[in-house]
Design a protein around this motif. Structure first.
Motif, short mmCIF file in Angstrom:
data_model
loop_
_atom_site.label_atom_id
_atom_site.label_comp_id
_atom_site.label_asym_id
_atom_site.label_seq_id
_atom_site.Cartn_x
_atom_site.Cartn_y
_atom_site.Cartn_z
N ALA A 129 0.83 -1.20 0.00
CA ALA A 129 0.00 0.00 0.00
C ALA A 129 0.86 1.25 0.00
CB ALA A 129 -0.90 -0.01 1.23
N SER A 149 -2.81 -6.77 -2.74
CA SER A 149 -4.00 -7.59 -2.90
C SER A 149 -3.76 -9.03 -2.50
CB SER A 149 -4.47 -7.54 -4.35
OG SER A 149 -4.78 -6.24 -4.70
N LYS A 242 -10.93 -1.93 -5.87
CA LYS A 242 -10.18 -1.76 -4.63
C LYS A 242 -10.88 -0.81 -3.66
CE LYS A 242 -6.87 -3.33 -3.67
NZ LYS A 242 -6.73 -4.65 -3.02
N SER A 271 -6.17 -0.62 2.38
CA SER A 271 -6.32 -0.93 0.97
C SER A 271 -7.06 0.20 0.26
CB SER A 271 -7.06 -2.26 0.87
OG SER A 271 -7.71 -2.38 -0.31
#
Lengths: 523, 559
Positions: A129, A149, A242, A271
């Motif tokens: 991230a 992910s 996302k 996320s």
């Protein structure tokens, strides 16, 4: 052909720009090492190592990552792979701090507490991230997105079947496995779209991978607009997944419900925050508005109007659907899942507003909103874990009498929900105010009106939860709920953050977020 | 920006706020300590509020606003200013100050909140949370009355709403509280958030205007974009919101004219304006006594004052166009509210609807757009606030002892609770507009103002058909509104007759405990103001007039 954008070759700057990620990688190694070699009686220190380590990295990121309002070409380092600006910095600090809080939160969860892999995966995901928020190259965007992910897919399905038969635990495990699978399938599918979109952009721009070069090349090319829009749509699918924007949100409630709660918290904040960071950067770089096109051409392509329309509509649909579906939820984790969809909708207002404000108000609003949102949701989930582990229930009706069982937990949830609803003195008020301000400033007043009406719907279902906590009575209210040390810390830290961000710290953080917004508007 | 800091207003704000936080950390079993801290904090704020009231310099305000009064051009002056830059990027500063309209409101908040804490001495359930929320509510209310920065004002406005929700939902009347508290919160917030969008539009238009004409920018503002009240108000004077054909809606539609109804009515929802008054009687009835007092006594004035500040003062041109029809809403408030009050069986609902009716008089006074009527409106805000707080405390004391509010089944309570009965009767006389009491000095100027109608200068300044027509029907409205006063007399006398006089039923109400000393103090304190103001209105009317004259100047002089 216009002159190519140059990159900064200063190695120190490059090193400092990815210092947080380097430190996180080291921390992963330390955590795994500790997990392997420490005796079981001292396993607790693994969690503390991970949590406190991440908080320290967050602090170091704030001190050391360079961000100084230079030109883009000065800020693009490591061969144009990353850009070290204030936007990247604010998000790096944010995700590192919240990653640390999540590790501490995991220490109270009986299913995660002694699993070193849990902490390692959280740190790896945070690293992804963190990198994503500064990524300035198609390759880097994709790699960091997948780092994030894939760790999350694993984390989501983390709960294992118990060795001794136990129906409740087995139900948890199968729900968790289901959510991991769902998340993975959905994620893989949208990643494919994203990748296809990125490869189209690579082709249309004549073989560039740096997003700033692509943007300038696309603006100057005599390419048809239609295929570029196709690529834009595909990228929007990938990022829309996302940030759980409608219509790519279907995974959200199931994954939120099924994942272990600390992981849910992590998915809902880190996320999402990193994806918003990359989304704002990507849109402004690849499809730049007029004032961000450096080539002095008579006929450049102005693509920003298209995505402003696209994201305005996405914002309205996302917030409205999220809020309306949330009204009928009985499970608190599903409620917060739909609420987080709605929150994504509000934030998309800021995204829609970034192109049309020269001052970068939109990006600043997005940055501030995410900054306060990550702490708010972390606070909420920290309190929620205490409640669910004490009662074994996730239904809203079972929260009755919570204010008598533990007033601090009740107050924590209340502050978090008020912040989500946008009521002062919590940070949510300022966040929403900035978003509406950005929308009005961009001439999207209608969008702001949709936003405020949605905020009222949101307020309704948040207040219903608060009402259950404070007003409804329950036969269990004599049984107090304990407050273990790591939770106490997470709750106190995030409460203080939410309240300070809504009062005394508004000035400095808005200042920082505005710098971040301005950075995106420098060429 | 120059920093000014006299600190008194900040003190008023800080006492309840700090006390709320302290109370949260006190052991919940120490109820008397909690109550004492709350009483001390509200009492200290009341003393400071009284200090502000008695030292406010009316003459200085009049002199400083001379330009506004004569030509409608200039900045409004505030006294006791506390001013510190807060968020530089947005042009937001922490800025408190009071004018002649706000000073009585600050005093009113002090009276009602101190009385409210005293009245709540008997609450035993979760005292800590109750007092903390109550103090937070009080802090929010003070904040709105004193803010002269729009961001700060909206911040406090929303801050005042949510403790209200908790207090009603958590401690209110069991049968109605969930419904009423939710309805109240949604009504008020819908109004305010739509107004918020309007405020943002004004902020950007003013900023764009001053960016284009930097020479017109007031000397006190550093940047073109600022949430400073005076900054935006000055932009309005210069005609920044008067560009024709806003949103392509036609030549007559300007920003000021388009947004005025949203902003004015958005805040007037909290003042209970028809047809958005529906939340208010339910809210009053469902709330615990102290909260009803703050709610009807102070919170509704919050709506009225904010509507005047952000509606009339910021958008004078919008006011000129729209107030002539908004006066009809006010008329409905006055008459319809009184009719409904007359029909109620529930003691508390009578008072609830009477608030709707009386707040209609405030809107009526504002809509006259002349000094007399608006001064009356300001006096009515204070008078009604004290009166309603007194009413609700009386109702609460009767209910606590009789456990019913059904008017026909009560009776003869003057024998058991003489002080409460007398206080209620005085309140009733105030509400009927009896000379010698504060109700008269407030309502009389309002009716005179309505009879006089819109000043010719204002009609000339904005020659639209509606404004011109306004001159013709205002007299009729005055006559129709007077009907409300007759009805008020009817329902007040009915309640007094049935509840306090008549036969007392010893069997039905065997045990009537005496009134606590705290309750007595609250009653004396509130009643005293009703009488003092009735005998010596100059105490407050000059002050209010000094704040209203510049508003009329604005309405006359602005482009």
């Amino acid at each position: 052909m216009p002159e190519l954008m140059q990159f900064n070759t200063d190695d120190t700057r490059g090193f400092l720009a990815i210092l947080p990620e380097i430190l996180m990688t080291l921390l992963v190694l330390i955590v795994i090492y500790m997990d392997l070699f420490l005796p079981p009686s001292r396993r607790k220190s693994v969690g503390y190592m991970a949590g406190v380590g991440m908080l320290v990295i967050g602090g170091l990121a704030w001190l050391l990552v360079p961000a100084d309002g230079l030109k883009v070409s000065e800020q693009l380092v490591l061969g144009g792979m990353v850009r070290s600006d204030d936007l990247a910095k604010i998000f790096k600090v944010m995700v590192a701090l919240v990653g640390g809080l999540t590790c501490l939160m995991g220490m109270g969860d009986i299913r995660l507490r002694y699993k070193g892999e849990f902490y390692a995966l959280i740190i790896i995901a945070t690293m992804g991230a963190s990198l994503l928020s500064s990524a300035a190259d198609l390759v880097m965007v994709f790699i960091s997105l997948e780092t994030l992910s894939i760790s999350l897919y694993v984390l989501s399905g983390f709960v294992r079947r118990p060795e001794t038969p136990n129906p409740t635990e087995e139900a948890f495990a199968s729900r968790s496995a289901e959510s991991g699978m769902k998340y993975f399938l959905f994620g893989a599918f949208t990643s494919a779209f994203l990748l296809y979109g990125l490869s189209l952009l690579y082709g249309f721009s004549g073989g560039h991978t740096n997003i700033y070069r692509i943007g300038q090349a696309l603006a100057a090319s005599d390419q048809d607009t239609a295929p570029i829009i196709l690529a834009l749509m595909m990228v929007a699918v990938g990022f829309g997944f996302k940030i759980s924007a409608v219509p790519f949100h279907f995974w959200t409630p199931d994954v939120y419900e099924g994942s272990p709660t600390p992981v849910t918290s992590f998915i809902s904040v880190v996320s999402k925050a990193a994806s918003f960071a990359v989304l704002t950067r990507f849109l402004l770089a690849v499809f730049p508005p007029e004032q961000l096109i450096s080539v002095p051409l008579d006929q450049y392509k102005e693509l920003s109007e298209i995505w402003v329309q696209l994201f305005s509509i996405l914002a309205v649909i996302t917030m409205t659907l999220g809020n309306i579906v949330a009204l009928s939820q009985r499970n608190i984790k599903r409620l917060i899942a739909y609420s987080s969809i709605a929150q994504a909708g509000y934030t998309l207002m800021g995204v829609a507003a970034i192109a049309t404000t020269k001052s970068g108000d939109g990006a600043a609003a997005v940055a501030y909103y995410m900054f306060m949102y990550v702490f708010t949701n972390t606070l909420f989930f920290a309190c929620l874990i205490l409640f669910t582990s004490a009662t074994g229930s996730e239904t809203i009706a079972d929260m009755a009498g919570l204010s008598r069982r533990n007033p601090w937990v009740a107050m924590g949830i209340t502050i978090a929900l008020l912040s989500l609803a946008g009521i002062p003195p919590t940070a949510g008020f300022v966040g929403k105010f900035l978003l509406f301000r950005a929308a009005v400033d961009s001439g999207l007043t209608w969008l702001a009106v949709f936003g405020v009406l949605n905020a009222i719907i949101g307020l309704y279902y948040y207040l219903v939860v608060i009402k259950v906590i404070y007003v409804d009575r329950s036969p269990d209210e004599e049984k107090p709920i304990d407050l273990p040390a790591p939770y106490g810390f997470v709750m106190a830290a995030s409460t203080v953050a939410v309240v300070l961000l809504g009062t005394f710290l508004i000035g400095p953080i808005v200042n920082w977020a505005s710098e971040a917004g301005l950075d995106l508007f420098r060429l | 920006m120059e920093t000014q800091f006299s600190g008194i207003l900040t003190g008023i704000l800080a006492f309840p706020f700090v006390a709320a936080i302290i109370i949260l950390f006190i052991n919940k079993e120490q109820k008397d300590v909690i109550r004492t801290i709350a009483a001390f904090a509200t009492g200290a704020s009341l003393i400071l509020a009284a200090l502000v009231f008695f030292t406010y310099d009316t003459e200085a305000a009049r002199t400083a606003n001379a330009g506004l009064i004569d030509s409608g051009s200039g900045l409004l002056t505030f006294q006791f200013v506390d001013k510190v830059t807060w968020i530089k990027e947005l042009g937001v500063s922490y800025q408190l100050g009071v004018d002649g309209l706000a000073v009585p409101m600050v005093l009113l908040t002090g009276l009602a909140s101190f009385a409210g804490v005293l009245i709540s001495w008997g609450i035993e359930d979760r005292v800590r949370e109750f007092m903390a929320f109550f103090l937070l509510l009080v802090a929010g209310v003070y904040g709105v009355f004193m803010s002269t920065d729009l961001f700060l004002l909206l911040f406090f406005y929303e801050l005042a709403i949510f403790p209200m929700y908790f207090l009603i939902a958590g401690w209110g009347w069991v049968e109605l509280r969930e419904y009423a508290s939710m309805k109240l919160t949604l009504y008020i917030l819908i109004g305010s958030v739509i107004a918020l969008v309007g405020i943002l539009v004004l902020y950007f238009e003013a900023g764009a205007f001053f960016t284009e004409h930097p020479e017109l920018q007031p000397a006190t503002s550093e940047t073109a974009y600022s949430f400073d009240f005076n900054h935006i108000q000055y932009a309005a004077q210069q005609g920044a919101f008067n560009e024709a054909n806003y949103l392509g809606l036609g030549d007559g539609v300007t920003i000021a004219r388009f947004w005025f109804p949203f902003i004015f009515l958005g805040f007037a929802v909290l003042a209970g304006i028809f047809p958005f008054h529906n939340w208010s009687p339910d809210g009053h009835v469902a709330a615990p006594t102290a909260v009803s007092m703050i709610h009807a006594g102070v919170l509704m004035k919050l709506g009225a004052l904010t509507a005047i500040r952000l509606g009339v003062q910021l958008l004078p041109d919008g006011a000129r166009v729209h107030l002539p029809w908004i006066i009809f809403l006010a008329l409905v408030n006055v008459v319809y509210g009184a009719f409904i009050a007359f029909r109620q069986r529930d003691f508390k609902y009578v008072i609830g609807f009477s608030s709707v009716s009386h707040m209609g008089l405030v809107s009526l006074g504002v809509a006259t757009m002349n000094t007399t009527g608006m001064t009356g409106a300001g006096l009515q805000m204070f008078s009604h606030g004290v009166m309603t707080a007194l009413f609700f405390s009386c109702v609460g004391m009767v209910y606590d002892r009789a456990h019913t509010r059904d008017i026909p089944s009560l009776g003869g309570f003057i024998k058991k609770m003489p002080l409460v009965a007398i206080a209620f009767i005085i309140g009733g006389l105030v509400s009927m507009g009896m000379p010698g009491l504060s109700g008269f000095v407030a309502e009389f100027p309002i009716f005179v103002g309505v009879w006089r109608g819109i000043p010719q200068a204002i009609i000339d300044a904005s020659p639209t058909k509606l404004t011109e027509g306004g001159a013709n029907y205002y007299g009729f409205i005055g006559v129709a509104a007077a009907l409300g006063i007759i009805l008020t007399a009817a329902y007040v006398l009915r309640v007094v007759g049935q509840v306090f006089f008549g036969e007392f039923d010893e069997e039905k109400f065997p045990d009537i405990p005496p009134i606590r000393i705290q309750d007595r103090v609250a009653i004396y304190m509130l009643t005293a103001w009703l009488i003092v103001l009735g005998v010596y209105p100059k105490l407050m009317s000059d002050m209010i007039e000094s704040a209203v004259q510049p508003v009329v100047g604005l309405l006359t002089g602005s482009k």
